[in-house]
Design a protein around this motif. Sequence first.
Motif, PDB file in Angstrom:
ATOM      1  N   UNK A   1       0.842  -1.189   0.000  1.00 45.94           N
ATOM      2  CA  UNK A   1       0.000   0.000   0.000  1.00 45.94           C
ATOM      3  C   UNK A   1       0.878   1.240   0.000  1.00 45.94           C
ATOM      4  N   UNK A   2       0.679   2.162  -0.911  1.00 43.67           N
ATOM      5  CA  UNK A   2       1.525   3.347  -1.006  1.00 43.67           C
ATOM      6  C   UNK A   2       1.505   4.193   0.257  1.00 43.67           C
ATOM      7  N   UNK A   3       0.358   4.262   0.933  1.00 40.79           N
ATOM      8  CA  UNK A   3       0.225   5.080   2.127  1.00 40.79           C
ATOM      9  C   UNK A   3      -0.379   4.247   3.247  1.00 40.79           C
ATOM     10  N   UNK A   4      -0.040   4.645   4.456  1.00 44.94           N
ATOM     11  CA  UNK A   4      -0.648   4.013   5.622  1.00 44.94           C
ATOM     12  C   UNK A   4      -1.566   5.037   6.269  1.00 44.94           C
ATOM     13  N   UNK A   5      -2.828   5.026   5.886  1.00 44.67           N
ATOM     14  CA  UNK A   5      -3.790   6.010   6.371  1.00 44.67           C
ATOM     15  C   UNK A   5      -4.504   5.461   7.603  1.00 44.67           C
ATOM     16  N   UNK A   6      -4.513   6.239   8.647  1.00 47.63           N
ATOM     17  CA  UNK A   6      -5.189   5.852   9.884  1.00 47.63           C
ATOM     18  C   UNK A   6      -6.292   6.864  10.202  1.00 47.63           C
ATOM     19  N   UNK A  49       0.753  13.849 -15.783  1.00 47.87           N
ATOM     20  CA  UNK A  49       1.428  15.133 -15.967  1.00 47.87           C
ATOM     21  C   UNK A  49       2.290  15.490 -14.772  1.00 47.87           C
ATOM     22  N   UNK A  50       2.800  14.471 -14.073  1.00 49.25           N
ATOM     23  CA  UNK A  50       3.633  14.709 -12.892  1.00 49.25           C
ATOM     24  C   UNK A  50       4.971  15.300 -13.298  1.00 49.25           C
ATOM     25  N   UNK A  51       5.613  15.970 -12.328  1.00 52.55           N
ATOM     26  CA  UNK A  51       6.786  16.781 -12.651  1.00 52.55           C
ATOM     27  C   UNK A  51       8.086  15.998 -12.772  1.00 52.55           C
ATOM     28  N   UNK A  59       2.906   7.716  -8.505  1.00 51.68           N
ATOM     29  CA  UNK A  59       1.604   7.700  -9.168  1.00 51.68           C
ATOM     30  C   UNK A  59       1.296   6.318  -9.722  1.00 51.68           C
ATOM     31  N   UNK A  60       2.307   5.673 -10.274  1.00 52.53           N
ATOM     32  CA  UNK A  60       2.123   4.326 -10.818  1.00 52.53           C
ATOM     33  C   UNK A  60       1.776   3.333  -9.711  1.00 52.53           C
ATOM     34  N   UNK A  61       2.414   3.477  -8.543  1.00 50.48           N
ATOM     35  CA  UNK A  61       2.125   2.593  -7.413  1.00 50.48           C
ATOM     36  C   UNK A  61       0.701   2.790  -6.911  1.00 50.48           C
ATOM     37  N   UNK A  62       0.291   4.057  -6.827  1.00 47.32           N
ATOM     38  CA  UNK A  62      -1.065   4.352  -6.361  1.00 47.32           C
ATOM     39  C   UNK A  62      -2.093   3.720  -7.302  1.00 47.32           C
ATOM     40  N   UNK A  63      -1.822   3.799  -8.578  1.00 48.11           N
ATOM     41  CA  UNK A  63      -2.739   3.228  -9.561  1.00 48.11           C
ATOM     42  C   UNK A  63      -2.832   1.712  -9.428  1.00 48.11           C
ATOM     43  N   UNK A  64      -1.686   1.055  -9.301  1.00 47.34           N
ATOM     44  CA  UNK A  64      -1.680  -0.414  -9.291  1.00 47.34           C
ATOM     45  C   UNK A  64      -2.074  -1.013  -7.950  1.00 47.34           C
ATOM     46  N   UNK A  65      -1.708  -0.340  -6.857  1.00 44.18           N
ATOM     47  CA  UNK A  65      -1.924  -0.934  -5.536  1.00 44.18           C
ATOM     48  C   UNK A  65      -3.152  -0.386  -4.811  1.00 44.18           C
ATOM     49  N   UNK A  66      -3.680   0.706  -5.303  1.00 47.50           N
ATOM     50  CA  UNK A  66      -4.817   1.326  -4.630  1.00 47.50           C
ATOM     51  C   UNK A  66      -6.024   1.431  -5.549  1.00 47.50           C
ATOM     52  N   UNK A 134      -5.052  15.915  -8.342  1.00 48.31           N
ATOM     53  CA  UNK A 134      -4.333  16.998  -9.014  1.00 48.31           C
ATOM     54  C   UNK A 134      -2.847  16.985  -8.676  1.00 48.31           C
ATOM     55  N   UNK A 135      -2.526  16.671  -7.419  1.00 45.90           N
ATOM     56  CA  UNK A 135      -1.138  16.637  -6.963  1.00 45.90           C
ATOM     57  C   UNK A 135      -0.880  15.315  -6.250  1.00 45.90           C
ATOM     58  N   UNK A 136       0.120  14.595  -6.694  1.00 44.51           N
ATOM     59  CA  UNK A 136       0.408  13.271  -6.132  1.00 44.51           C
ATOM     60  C   UNK A 136       0.679  13.346  -4.635  1.00 44.51           C
ATOM     61  N   UNK A 137       1.380  14.374  -4.212  1.00 43.85           N
ATOM     62  CA  UNK A 137       1.747  14.494  -2.811  1.00 43.85           C
ATOM     63  C   UNK A 137       0.587  14.750  -1.876  1.00 43.85           C
ATOM     64  N   UNK A 138      -0.563  15.147  -2.404  1.00 46.31           N
ATOM     65  CA  UNK A 138      -1.713  15.461  -1.565  1.00 46.31           C
ATOM     66  C   UNK A 138      -2.808  14.404  -1.641  1.00 46.31           C
ATOM     67  N   UNK A 139      -2.567  13.343  -2.399  1.00 44.40           N
ATOM     68  CA  UNK A 139      -3.598  12.308  -2.571  1.00 44.40           C
ATOM     69  C   UNK A 139      -3.966  11.656  -1.248  1.00 44.40           C
ATOM     70  N   UNK A 140      -2.961  11.271  -0.462  1.00 46.43           N
ATOM     71  CA  UNK A 140      -3.227  10.569   0.795  1.00 46.43           C
ATOM     72  C   UNK A 140      -4.058  11.426   1.739  1.00 46.43           C
ATOM     73  N   UNK A 141      -3.757  12.714   1.816  1.00 51.58           N
ATOM     74  CA  UNK A 141      -4.497  13.608   2.699  1.00 51.58           C
ATOM     75  C   UNK A 141      -5.970  13.673   2.298  1.00 51.58           C
TER      76      UNK A 141
END
Length: 324
Positions: A1-6, A49-51, A59-66, A134-141
């Motif tokens: 899992x790309x993120x560990x959300x609690x 369109x990531x930088x 982004x690829x991990x989020x797509x495949x694992x989430x 819109x921004x990969x870094x803010x997806x988990x939030x």
Amino acid sequence: MPFNIQRGLFKLDITDHYAILGLPVTVESKAIRKRYLKIAQSLHPDTSKVANDQERQLASEILSKWVNPAYEMLKGKGRNEYQLVLSQTGKRLASEGGKINVDSEVAQKLLQASSNIDAAYQTIVQALAAKQYDEVGKIAEIVGQLSEVNLVYLLRKQGQGVREASASAPSGGSTPTTGGKPAPAATRSAPPPAPDRKTSPVDGCVRRAQEYIAKNNYSKAILELRDGLKLDPNSSSCHGLMGWAYLKQNQVSMAKVHIAKALQSNPNDPIAQKGQKALAQLGQKITPAQSSSSSSSSSSDSKGNKPKSGGGGMFGGLFGGKKK
């Protein structure tokens, strides 16, 4: 899992597939694929369109694992079972007094909303989903915020159902009126609190079993429910869930025994009723009287021996489940 959300449902060890896709839990099936395709386009390495390379890899991990697993769950037959787990979770929280902790302002706003819960919920989810990827870094939030909103909505809706059922029960009194007409909703007294009841000793077993079922881990769910039945042999929740778990493993004979026992204890048990309908589609009829039969099967089951399946091939074709 790309993120560990609690947060939200994740905090209860339930993967929130709706939050991952930015969809309300009430979404229609046809909208799920449309949303998935939009997200996949924004995350796929060929179209994102990531930088930089690091964000492209994330982004690829989020797509495949989430995202892909969430879509697979919600587009198929597993969604009905997943929806049942969410509903039961909301009911459990409501029966425990509805006390939950949420961090996001939008979830707190929904928790305190006095009316139009559905409209407020839809508006919040749409606003968060519009900027979710819109921004990969803010997806988990944002996923965390969405899951908190989903949790609050489930609590409010299931709690509302409990209160409405309670209010409709005969009480010997009259409905509040104004000039002979029912009082407007805004002038009625606040809804009664959740029933004051002692926690059942099997609640923990049922909750853990529901979480295992949500993850398609039916074997562990059955083990939890066996422990629950040792504490309360007549628990309709335990029998109903165990019957459903056996159905998903193509063990129809054992499923019939436990679903019948659940219906005998509580004819209105929703999980047992769902299992009864599934059995009917297989041409398997059950009656509460069957709960007293097959005692030898129940005995062998408690020892961990595998009972014989009744119609596994047909059931597999209907549900597409695999044995764990």
